[in-house]
Design a protein around this motif. Structure first.
Motif, PDB file in Angstrom:
ATOM      1  N   ASN A  85       0.804  -1.227   0.000  1.00  0.00           N
ATOM      2  CA  ASN A  85       0.000   0.000   0.000  1.00  0.00           C
ATOM      3  C   ASN A  85       0.831   1.268   0.000  1.00  0.00           C
ATOM      4  OD1 ASN A  85       0.768  -0.811   2.650  1.00  0.00           O
ATOM      5  ND2 ASN A  85      -0.647   0.669   3.518  1.00  0.00           N
ATOM      6  N   LEU A 174      -5.475 -12.569   9.968  1.00  0.00           N
ATOM      7  CA  LEU A 174      -5.815 -11.641   8.880  1.00  0.00           C
ATOM      8  C   LEU A 174      -4.688 -10.611   8.756  1.00  0.00           C
ATOM      9  CD1 LEU A 174      -8.318 -10.848   6.973  1.00  0.00           C
ATOM     10  CD2 LEU A 174      -8.795  -9.128   8.711  1.00  0.00           C
ATOM     11  N   TRP A 176      -1.788  -8.304   6.550  1.00  0.00           N
ATOM     12  CA  TRP A 176      -1.989  -7.349   5.447  1.00  0.00           C
ATOM     13  C   TRP A 176      -2.184  -8.058   4.112  1.00  0.00           C
ATOM     14  CZ3 TRP A 176       1.450  -7.376   1.453  1.00  0.00           C
ATOM     15  CH2 TRP A 176       2.752  -7.820   1.686  1.00  0.00           C
ATOM     16  N   GLN A 179      -5.840  -8.288   2.830  1.00  0.00           N
ATOM     17  CA  GLN A 179      -6.648  -7.071   2.789  1.00  0.00           C
ATOM     18  C   GLN A 179      -6.354  -6.308   1.501  1.00  0.00           C
ATOM     19  OE1 GLN A 179      -6.493  -4.933   6.652  1.00  0.00           O
ATOM     20  NE2 GLN A 179      -5.358  -6.721   7.381  1.00  0.00           N
ATOM     21  N   LYS A 180      -7.407  -6.167   0.699  1.00  0.00           N
ATOM     22  CA  LYS A 180      -7.243  -5.535  -0.617  1.00  0.00           C
ATOM     23  C   LYS A 180      -6.671  -4.118  -0.493  1.00  0.00           C
ATOM     24  CE  LYS A 180      -9.709  -4.598  -4.782  1.00  0.00           C
ATOM     25  NZ  LYS A 180     -10.545  -4.860  -5.787  1.00  0.00           N
ATOM     26  N   LYS A 181      -7.097  -3.365   0.519  1.00  0.00           N
ATOM     27  CA  LYS A 181      -6.641  -1.975   0.624  1.00  0.00           C
ATOM     28  C   LYS A 181      -5.127  -1.895   0.878  1.00  0.00           C
ATOM     29  CE  LYS A 181      -7.638  -1.011   5.565  1.00  0.00           C
ATOM     30  NZ  LYS A 181      -7.888  -2.357   6.067  1.00  0.00           N
ATOM     31  N   THR A 219     -13.300 -15.230   6.229  1.00  0.00           N
ATOM     32  CA  THR A 219     -12.933 -14.391   7.383  1.00  0.00           C
ATOM     33  C   THR A 219     -11.757 -15.045   8.095  1.00  0.00           C
ATOM     34  OG1 THR A 219     -14.346 -15.557   8.986  1.00  0.00           O
ATOM     35  CG2 THR A 219     -15.356 -13.704   7.781  1.00  0.00           C
ATOM     36  N   VAL A 222      -8.613 -11.419  13.461  1.00  0.00           N
ATOM     37  CA  VAL A 222      -7.941 -10.127  13.300  1.00  0.00           C
ATOM     38  C   VAL A 222      -6.554 -10.190  13.937  1.00  0.00           C
ATOM     39  CG1 VAL A 222      -8.054  -7.701  13.993  1.00  0.00           C
ATOM     40  CG2 VAL A 222     -10.115  -8.866  13.180  1.00  0.00           C
ATOM     41  N   GLY A 242     -12.172 -10.803  10.826  1.00  0.00           N
ATOM     42  CA  GLY A 242     -12.409  -9.762   9.825  1.00  0.00           C
ATOM     43  C   GLY A 242     -12.505 -10.396   8.447  1.00  0.00           C
ATOM     44  N   ASP A 243     -13.004  -9.599   7.485  1.00  0.00           N
ATOM     45  CA  ASP A 243     -13.231 -10.127   6.135  1.00  0.00           C
ATOM     46  C   ASP A 243     -11.953 -10.206   5.308  1.00  0.00           C
ATOM     47  OD1 ASP A 243     -15.888 -10.351   6.656  1.00  0.00           O
ATOM     48  OD2 ASP A 243     -16.409  -8.386   5.790  1.00  0.00           O
ATOM     49  N   VAL A 244     -11.839 -11.306   4.559  1.00  0.00           N
ATOM     50  CA  VAL A 244     -10.802 -11.447   3.534  1.00  0.00           C
ATOM     51  C   VAL A 244     -11.428 -10.959   2.224  1.00  0.00           C
ATOM     52  CG1 VAL A 244      -9.449 -13.109   2.192  1.00  0.00           C
ATOM     53  CG2 VAL A 244      -9.731 -13.437   4.670  1.00  0.00           C
ATOM     54  N   ASP A 245     -10.817 -10.000   1.561  1.00  0.00           N
ATOM     55  CA  ASP A 245     -11.409  -9.515   0.301  1.00  0.00           C
ATOM     56  C   ASP A 245     -10.439  -9.638  -0.870  1.00  0.00           C
ATOM     57  OD1 ASP A 245      -9.737  -7.519   1.156  1.00  0.00           O
ATOM     58  OD2 ASP A 245     -11.241  -5.915   1.136  1.00  0.00           O
TER      59      ASP A 245
END
Ligand code: NAI
Length: 387
Positions: A85, A174, A176, A179-181, A219, A222, A242-245
């Motif tokens: 990122n 979860l 980094w 996480q898509k962001k 998921t 976290v 948390g969500d995996v995207d």
């Protein structure tokens, strides 16, 4: 006299360790070295990590402020070893400050970021390289030599895989990478891009893809922060999730610009496979097979061998092969992950010293981002997608 160049390395995790080892040992392998990298400042957003990295990785100074460091007059090279990122922001600032830049892969999270990065280094005229180190395995470079010499003829088919299993445990944290962001994508950007880089290096640009993508673990627990421990350690299955995207896995068909066809798959959920990178390429006059888990070896088949001697042969890389002049003096003494990073370091400083473009450059990294983006889009639509 060999010039000393001051390095500022941003990020003191897994790749920080690999790059620091390469700075220390590159001149021991390759002498005369194109430059002596001096480990000047290590930066990490985490103060304790920065201080530990300074002491452990042999840097003069530690800092938590990358912007101040990349603008210092006494820094020649900026080395980006952070999560994806922040690659673009650091690289663009470093290019404007006139620093040579090596950036970990994938170059960016998106094509748009990669366009801006490639533009910034072109405008600044600084040496730039993306750290796709697996192409620097001597056996892969030997495959390139045989292909360039026409030993396997015109390439017809490329089959590439990158299989790992560190994220197969659904209770792995979860980090980094999920996480898509922060990461941009999952297996596509994290490991698939390494194989896209080798496909571009050995065969040529990918023109079209048709991919299936899957996220098996929606998921994960976290993670409290810090470095990615790549898997099941630090797990807290009873805590919040948390969500995996991003994608866990993909399989794709490929069409190359030069007419070759192929396939590519990558997963971080393939139990029993740790760093299983394979390349199988056949042409009109022969075939090549490489498996990173047996990275001292290249298997080749030449169709013009006499009929009674035809068959795959195994070549153990050594002094007679690419990079052999600097590595170990006897074949099969052993190439490791560190050696690929040491060779990468040599080639990066050689590009700075000669003024010739480094490879893969940010422009090459941008092409890889375009393939990654096409894989993501094709995974969503199921359609053949142009790069
Ligand atoms: P990591 O999680 O082990 O370490 C990243 C470090 O960066 C951490 O210490 C973190 O505190 C620090 N950091 C995060 N944000 C920062 C900021 N804004 N400023 C300064 N420091 C910051 O991650 P890892 O595995 O070292 O990955 C780093 C990069 O290297 C990624 O782009 C990854 O894709 C790439 N990579 C490449 C590999 C290769 O084979 N070429 C293998 C593993 C990672």
């Amino acid at each position: 006299m060999t010039k000393t160049m001051n390095v500022a390395m941003i990020g003191g995790g897994f790749m920080g360790k690999a790059h620091a080892m390469a700075y220390a040992s590159m001149p021991m392998f390759f002498w005369p070295a194109p430059a002596i990298p001096h480990r000047k400042v290590v930066v990490d957003v985490d103060q304790a990590m920065a201080e530990e990295a300074r002491a452990r990785f042999g840097f003069d100074e530690a800092s938590t402020d990358w912007k101040a460091v990349v603008n210092r007059d006494d820094i020649d090279v900026v080395d980006i070893c952070t999560p994806n990122n922040i690659h673009a922001e650091i690289a663009i600032e470093a290019a404007r400050a006139g620093k040579h830049i090596i950036c970990e892969k994938p170059l960016s999270r998106t094509v748009e970021e990669a366009v801006e990065m490639a533009k910034a280094v072109a405008e600044a005229g600084v040496t730039n390289m993306v750290a796709y180190n697996y192409r620097r395995t001597p056996a892969v470079a030997l495959a390139k030599k045989f292909i360039d010499e026409g030993r396997i003829g015109k390439i017809l088919n490329f089959r590439g895989t990158y299989l790992q299993d560190w994220s197969a445990d659904p209770d792995g944290p979860l980090s980094w990478r999920f996480q898509k962001k922060i990461a941009g994508s999952g297996a596509i950007g994290d490991i698939g891009t390494h194989v896209v880089d080798m496909a571009h290096y050995l065969v040529g640009p990918v023109a079209e893809v048709n991919a299936i993508t899957r996220t098996y673990v929606p998921t994960r627990p976290v993670q409290s922060g810090g470095v990615d421990k790549l898997g099941a350690s630090d797990k807290s299955a009873d805590g919040p999730r948390g969500d995996v995207d991003v994608d866990d896995e993909f399989t794709s068909l490929l069409k190359f610009e030069n007419g070759a066809i192929g396939s590519l798959e990558a997963t971080r959920n393939g139990w029993g496979r740790n760093n299983f990178i394979t390349l199988e390429i056949h042409g009109t006059k022969g075939s090549i097979h490489f498996n990173y888990e047996r990275r001292d070896e290249l298997q080749v088949y030449f169709a013009d061998d006499p009929g009674d001697a035809r068959g795959f042969r195994t070549i153990y890389t050594g002094p007679a092969h690419p990079y052999g002049e600097g590595l170990w003096p006897i074949p099969a003494l052993g190439i490791g992950y560190s050696e690929t990073k040491i060779i990468e370091c040599r080639d990066f400083f050689a590009a700075i010293a000669s003024g010739e473009p480094a490879s893969p450059s940010f422009a090459d990294g941008l092409l890889i981002e375009r393939v990654a983006d096409a894989l993501i889009r094709s995974g969503e639509t199921g359609a053949w997608t142009a790069v």
